[in-house]
Each structure stands twice: as structure tokens, then as C-alpha cells.
Design an enzyme around this catalytic site. Structure first.
Site, PDB file in Angstrom:
ATOM      1  N   CYS A 168      -5.326  -2.353  -0.674  1.00 33.96           N
ATOM      2  CA  CYS A 168      -6.223  -3.478  -0.952  1.00 33.96           C
ATOM      3  C   CYS A 168      -7.397  -3.041  -1.822  1.00 33.96           C
ATOM      4  O   CYS A 168      -8.014  -2.002  -1.584  1.00 33.96           O
ATOM      5  CB  CYS A 168      -6.712  -4.090   0.348  1.00 33.96           C
ATOM      6  SG  CYS A 168      -5.363  -4.727   1.371  1.00 33.96           S
ATOM      7  N   GLU A 217      -8.265  -6.000  14.628  1.00 32.49           N
ATOM      8  CA  GLU A 217      -9.182  -6.461  13.597  1.00 32.49           C
ATOM      9  C   GLU A 217      -9.193  -7.985  13.579  1.00 32.49           C
ATOM     10  O   GLU A 217      -8.205  -8.620  13.931  1.00 32.49           O
ATOM     11  CB  GLU A 217      -8.772  -5.923  12.226  1.00 32.49           C
ATOM     12  CG  GLU A 217      -8.949  -4.421  12.103  1.00 32.49           C
ATOM     13  CD  GLU A 217      -8.537  -3.898  10.741  1.00 32.49           C
ATOM     14  OE1 GLU A 217      -8.032  -4.693   9.921  1.00 32.49           O
ATOM     15  OE2 GLU A 217      -8.708  -2.691  10.501  1.00 32.49           O
ATOM     16  N   ASP A 237      -4.398   1.490   5.698  1.00 33.15           N
ATOM     17  CA  ASP A 237      -5.615   1.883   6.405  1.00 33.15           C
ATOM     18  C   ASP A 237      -5.489   3.045   7.387  1.00 33.15           C
ATOM     19  O   ASP A 237      -6.178   4.048   7.281  1.00 33.15           O
ATOM     20  CB  ASP A 237      -6.179   0.677   7.150  1.00 33.15           C
ATOM     21  CG  ASP A 237      -6.632  -0.416   6.208  1.00 33.15           C
ATOM     22  OD1 ASP A 237      -6.435  -0.271   4.995  1.00 33.15           O
ATOM     23  OD2 ASP A 237      -7.162  -1.427   6.676  1.00 33.15           O
ATOM     24  N   LYS A 238      -4.654   2.902   8.413  1.00 32.06           N
ATOM     25  CA  LYS A 238      -4.623   3.911   9.480  1.00 32.06           C
ATOM     26  C   LYS A 238      -3.854   5.166   9.076  1.00 32.06           C
ATOM     27  O   LYS A 238      -3.972   6.205   9.726  1.00 32.06           O
ATOM     28  CB  LYS A 238      -4.009   3.323  10.758  1.00 32.06           C
ATOM     29  CG  LYS A 238      -4.683   2.050  11.236  1.00 32.06           C
ATOM     30  CD  LYS A 238      -6.184   2.176  11.322  1.00 32.06           C
ATOM     31  CE  LYS A 238      -6.850   0.843  11.578  1.00 32.06           C
ATOM     32  NZ  LYS A 238      -6.729  -0.134  10.487  1.00 32.06           N
ATOM     33  N   CYS A 247       0.822  -1.216   0.000  1.00 29.11           N
ATOM     34  CA  CYS A 247       0.000   0.000   0.000  1.00 29.11           C
ATOM     35  C   CYS A 247       0.855   1.264   0.000  1.00 29.11           C
ATOM     36  O   CYS A 247       0.432   2.313  -0.497  1.00 29.11           O
ATOM     37  CB  CYS A 247      -0.905   0.031   1.231  1.00 29.11           C
ATOM     38  SG  CYS A 247      -1.702  -1.528   1.639  1.00 29.11           S
ATOM     39  N   SER A 283     -11.752  -5.798   9.886  1.00 27.74           N
ATOM     40  CA  SER A 283     -11.166  -5.273   8.658  1.00 27.74           C
ATOM     41  C   SER A 283     -12.270  -4.785   7.739  1.00 27.74           C
ATOM     42  O   SER A 283     -13.402  -5.273   7.782  1.00 27.74           O
ATOM     43  CB  SER A 283     -10.366  -6.376   7.965  1.00 27.74           C
ATOM     44  OG  SER A 283     -10.125  -6.051   6.615  1.00 27.74           O
ATOM     45  N   ASP A 308      -1.908  -3.475   7.841  1.00 28.43           N
ATOM     46  CA  ASP A 308      -2.960  -4.248   8.497  1.00 28.43           C
ATOM     47  C   ASP A 308      -2.987  -5.682   7.980  1.00 28.43           C
ATOM     48  O   ASP A 308      -3.214  -6.625   8.743  1.00 28.43           O
ATOM     49  CB  ASP A 308      -4.316  -3.587   8.270  1.00 28.43           C
ATOM     50  CG  ASP A 308      -4.543  -2.427   9.223  1.00 28.43           C
ATOM     51  OD1 ASP A 308      -3.565  -1.947   9.805  1.00 28.43           O
ATOM     52  OD2 ASP A 308      -5.697  -2.001   9.382  1.00 28.43           O
TER      53      ASP A 308
END
Length: 557
Positions: free
Chosen positions: A193, A445, A122-123, A48, A471, A80
């Protein structure tokens, strides 16, 4: 226009500071211009983010051409997907706070005048946006872009397909060779993702809320357009500085309502709820679960996106991306059209200037008149098991209620092991507790476990309830963010094996069918467990973090 960097480079007393900048190749002309921080979360921990340092170079070019001086810096990002299913996932949500804190410190320390934030996993998206809101310097966010889907036997794959394949293998439904083929195919390139998981959810929200340039969310990471988008972001940030437009001018209550609308329209990740609560806190806006439910109930679910649906972000990009969706919403008065954005224009003005392709036969985004669901999919539940609330994503979920017997696990690994061994049966409600913000700590998650259940064919036959998270790739009757969490003595801590639990997404209820007298008796016997960490970052986080119902934000004691 306030130019804070002048505090650092002007006057005879700042000769040492200028000397250090000149050691890095700057000259007096460079030092005479505003300084714009170009932050990215690039690293080799995750596909990512691996390409973000290259994108930062494009952003710097845009800043230079916009008449300012760029100063690049980076911060952390946790993968993640790679942290999933083991102790490492406890660090994921914590990283959101560390990212926000580290960006804040860099900008404050060096008195940068504005900020470009580039993020992937993600974060890192909410963490970057939280820092922008906190600092309130002119800022533009830009997403690093989605991964291309893997292709196997004509089927588009994402990393979630690999997780679910593990469950299929454990259940004897596929061979080891099949699993290996899926593993080798699912993730072909750099990028986040591919489904409407957390990264793509927050990228979609970044456009709807006004912090990112229109059309910036959907192009893939390795698409040629991505470099131009990031260049334009750098240039836009320099212009935003000239206009003195700041995040708190953009992040109004109406902008948050637009963000909640987008979350529901695309069937996005439940993490979006957590992150919007945290972002609202940074600008002093009171956002509650009631607001999420109010907006959800008047918002149709339109986008047929994985994991609950059939398509990936690359497919959405081909028909016009997030502006295509926003235009549909605007035409039906489902968003606030006059909210300000980082272009300096309203969201309506932005959309009026974009040519949206007319693709009448596309199947990805439904019409408002014929939606996938008539109401949104980010559902808030409350009841005797979760007095302060819990969340479930209903996109792709075919049932609306479930009643079953509790099967208790005090850590995620135990639940996964039981699933892998075939010990979960139809009618079970897996209760995974002591995984909340404080209890984990870090609110892990549960994708490894939920995907294994789906892979085994139990998606419609069991439910899961946890004070942890899910997730964005999770699907099924999975309820997370239960509050109060077990570690602080919430009702979830008092559940015993065999207790009956009922969940209903139409009545927004989640109830434990145990008498008040029995619960009072259990509460007297309950003792808080010892913390899992007593030193280091996780211990600090556990001591400062609050309820998931408030965004799991950290506050000074």
C-alpha cells in the site's frame, strides 16, 4: 565464521543428506560452500507479495555471486487489506508470530548459515526481522517495494481512498459509479500500500535500524531498480557472513532509538510501536513506552505522507528516499551516527557514500527548522482508561483534545454497522472492546470503521478508543492498543454507554470520568467472557500472547 551447514553435509554419516541435496541439482562444489537461506513471503493473497518469488530469484543470484549456495523457501503472509473489516483480520497479527516461528524452524532445521529475508505486506516485515533477531545468523532484510499510486482525475489514490469512499457512498456524498471508478483505479500494480502505512513504515525503519541496505525501502515494487536492490542484498548477505556480523551486533539500543526517530519523522503507523517492542524483545533489549515518548519529544515530524499528509512512497523515492531523510537527521545530530548496519559500515559511513539529490523546491520532506510538527506523531497516552498505555498517530490530526460520551461496542462489526447506518453522532466516543490480543484474539485493525467515519465527515467530530489496533492507513482521533485490554478486566471493560471520556494528546492523557467507587462496584459485577476460539491457531495464540504495551508477543507458559 561459524558455518552451521557443515553439520549437515560433511562426513560419511551425512551421505544421505548430500544425496537429497543432489536430488535437487546441487553438486559437491555447491555443497562445499556456506548455505544462505533466501526466504520470501510470496503468495497470491495480496498484491504486496505476489511478485516476491521473482525477486527471490534475484537474491539467489546475488548469493551465488557472493560465493555461497542459496536455498529458497517461503512462508505465509496475510493481506491486511483483504482481511480487513471481518473475522479474517483476527489472523493478521497472529501471522507475525507464525512468520517468525516458521522462518526460525526452517533455518534451525536445515542449519543455514545466513539469511536473506524478502517481505511485502504489513506483518511479514516485522515477522521476518524478528526471526533474524531470534536466530542471530548473519541476515539482511529487503522490502518487496511499494505499489504505484492510482491516478483518477489528477489525484493520486491508495487503497485507503477506497475504504474512505465506502463511507462517502454510505453518506450519500458520492454515487455508486464514483465508488466503482475509485475501486478500479486505486491499486494499479504489485506492491505494498502506497502511503506511509504499516508496510512502508516498517520498510523505512529497516533502513534506520540497520537491517536493510541503504536506499532499499523506497523504490516501487515494479521499478527496474528493485531487482538490483534484491540482487545486492543477496550479495551483501554473503559478505556479511564472511565478516561474521550478526543481527545482535546491529540491533543495539541506539539502533532502536534511530528506528523510533524514523517512525516519528515520517508520521508512521502506530503498528511500528508494537513491532519495535516485539523486535527488541527478540534481542533481549528492554524498550518501553517511556523510551518512545522520550525520543518522540525531541524528534520533528518532517515527511508530508499519506494518510495524514499528501504524498506517497513513490513521491519520497523521487527525491532520494529514506537516505534523504536520514541525511537531514544526521546533519542535525538527531540520529546515532555510529550504529552498525548490514553493509558492515556505520550509518554515517553509508550516508557519506551516497549522493543525495539537491532538490530545493521539493515539498515532501520539510526542514528540521520548519517541520510539520515540532515533535513526533507516535504518541503514547496513559490514564484511568488505559493505565498501561494506549497509542495514537497525530499526523494529519488537527485537534489535540476531545471529550465525549461513550458509545459501546463489544465487536468491530457492530461498530461498523452502526457507522454505516448513520447512528454515530458528533460528540460520540466509540469504544470498541474485546478486540485486544487475547480478547479478539489477534487485536484486529479497524480501518473499515475509521475510514467510514472519515468518509462521512466525522473525522474531527468523534473519537474512537479500542483495545484493538489501527491500520497504518487510519487517520483521525483514533486511540488503539488500550492496555490492559477488556478481556483481562482492564478499565475499558467497565465503561458504560454515556460515560464521559476525555483524551488529550498534549498532556498524554486518556481518562474515564467515573468515580473509583463506581468502577469498583462495576468490577465486582464484571465477568470475563468465554474465549471466541477454543482450538486451533487463534486459541493457541490467545493462551500465549501478552499485553499490547509489551508488543503483543507470545511467551511459553
Amino acid at each position: 565464521m561459524k558455518i552451521s551447514s557443515r553439520n549437515v553435509v560433511e562426513g560419511t554419516a551425512r551421505a544421505p543428506h548430500r544425496a537429497m541435496y543432489k536430488a535437487m541439482g546441487l553438486n559437491d562444489d555447491d555443497l562445499s560452500k556456506p548455505f544462505i537461506g533466501v526466504c520470501h513471503t510470496g503468495n497470491e493473497a495480496t498484491p504486496c507479495n505476489i511478485h516476491l518469488p521473482k525477486l527471490a530469484l534475484k537474491a539467489k543470484e546475488g548469493v551465488l555471486d557472493g560465493g555461497a549456495t542459496p536455498r529458497e523457501f517461503s512462508t505465509i503472509a496475510v493481506s491486511d487489506g483483504i482481511a480487513m473489516g471481518h473475522e479474517g483480520m483476527k489472523s493478521s497479527l497472529v501471522s507475525r508470530e507464525v512468520i517468525a516461528d516458521s522462518i526460525e524452524l526452517m533455518v534451525r532445521a536445515h542449519q543455514y548459515d545466513a539469511l536473506v529475508g524478502i517481505a511485502g505486506c504489513d506483518k511479514s516485515l516485522p515477522g521476518t526481522m524478528m526471526a533474524m533477531a531470534r536466530l542471530n545468523v548473519p541476515s539482511v532484510f529487503v522490502y518487496g517495494g511499494t505499489i504505484m499510486p492510482g491516478m483518477l482525475d489528477g489525484r493520486e489514490l491508495t487503497v485507503v481512498d477506497v475504504y474512505e469512499a465506502v463511507g462517502q457512498y454510505d453518506a450519500g456524498k458520492i454515487s455508486l459509479e464514483d465508488l466503482k471508478n475509485i475501486e478500479n483505479t486505486a491499486c494499479p500494480s504489485a506492491g505494498s500500500c502506497g502511503g506511509m502505512f504499516t508496510a512502508n513504515t516498517m520498510a523505512s525503519i529497516s533502513e534506520a535500524i540497520g537491517l536493510a541496505l541503504p536506499g532499499s525501502a523506497s523504490p516501487p515494487a515494479e521499478d527496474d531498480r528493485r531487482g538490483k536492490i534484491v540482487y545486492d542484498t543477496g550479495k551483501a548477505c554473503a559478505k556479511l557472513l564472511e565478516q561474521n556480523i550478526r543481527p545482535r551486533d546491529i540491533l543495539t539500543f541506539e539502533a532502536f532509538e534511530n528506528a523510533i526517530t524514523m517512525l516519528n519523522v515520517v508520521g508512521g503507523s502506530t503498528n511500528g510501536i508494537l513491532h519495535l517492542l516485539a523486535l527488541a524483545n527478540e534481542v533481549g533489549i528492554t524498550l518501553t513506552y517511556d523510551d518512545f515518548e522520550r525520543v518522540r519529544k525531541k524528534t520533528p515530524h518532517l515527511a508530508d505522507m499519506k494518510p495524514g499528509g499528501n504524498y506517497v512512497m513513490n513521491s519520497l523515492d523521487k527525491i532520494g528516499g529514506i537516505p534523504f531523510i536520514l541525511k537531514k537527521l544526521l546533519d542535525k545530530n538527531l540520529i546515532h551516527e555510529n550504529t552498525l548496519t548490514v553493509t558492515g559500515k556505520s550509518i554515517k559511513e553509508n550516508l557519506d557514500s551516497i549522493t543525495i539529490p539537491d532538490i530545493s523546491d521539493q515539498k515532501i520532506v520539510k526542514s528540521v527548522e520548519a517541520p510539520i510538527h515540532s515533535v513526533g506523531t507516535a504518541v503514547i497516552l496513559k490514564g484511568t482508561l488505559a493505565p498501561d498505555g494506549a497509542v495514537i498517530k497525530t499526523s494529519g490530526v488537527e485537534i489535540t483534545e476531545f471529550t465525549g460520551k461513550a458509545k459501546i461496542f463489544d465487536r468491530e462489526e457492530d461498530a461498523f454497522d452502526a457507522t454505516a447506518k448513520g447512528e454515530i453522532e458528533e460528540g460520540d466516543v466509540l469504544v470498541i472492546r474485546y478486540e485486544g490480543p487475547k480478547g479478539g484474539p489477534g487485536m484486529r485493525e479497524m480501518l473499515a470503521t475509521t475510514a467510514a467515519l472519515i468518509g462521512q465527515g466525522l473525522g474531527k467530530k468523534v473519537a474512537m478508543v479500542t483495545d484493538g489496533r489501527f491500520s497504518g492507513g487510519t487517520r483521525g482521533f483514533m486511540i488503539g492498543h488500550v492496555a490492559p485490554e477488556a478481556f483481562v478486566g482492564g478499565p475499558i471493560a467497565l465503561v458504560k454507554n454515556g460515560d464521559e471520556i476525555s483524551i488529550n494528546t498534549e498532556t498524554n492523557s486518556i481518562d474515564l470520568h467515573v468515580s473509583k467507587e463506581e468502577l469498583d462496584s462495576r468490577r465486582k459485577e464484571w465477568k470475563a467472557p468465554k474465549p471466541n476460539y477454543t482450538s486451533g491457531a487463534l486459541a493457541k495464540y490467545a493462551s500465549l500472547v501478552g499485553s499490547a504495551a509489551e508488543g503483543a508477543i507470545t511467551k511459553p507458559i
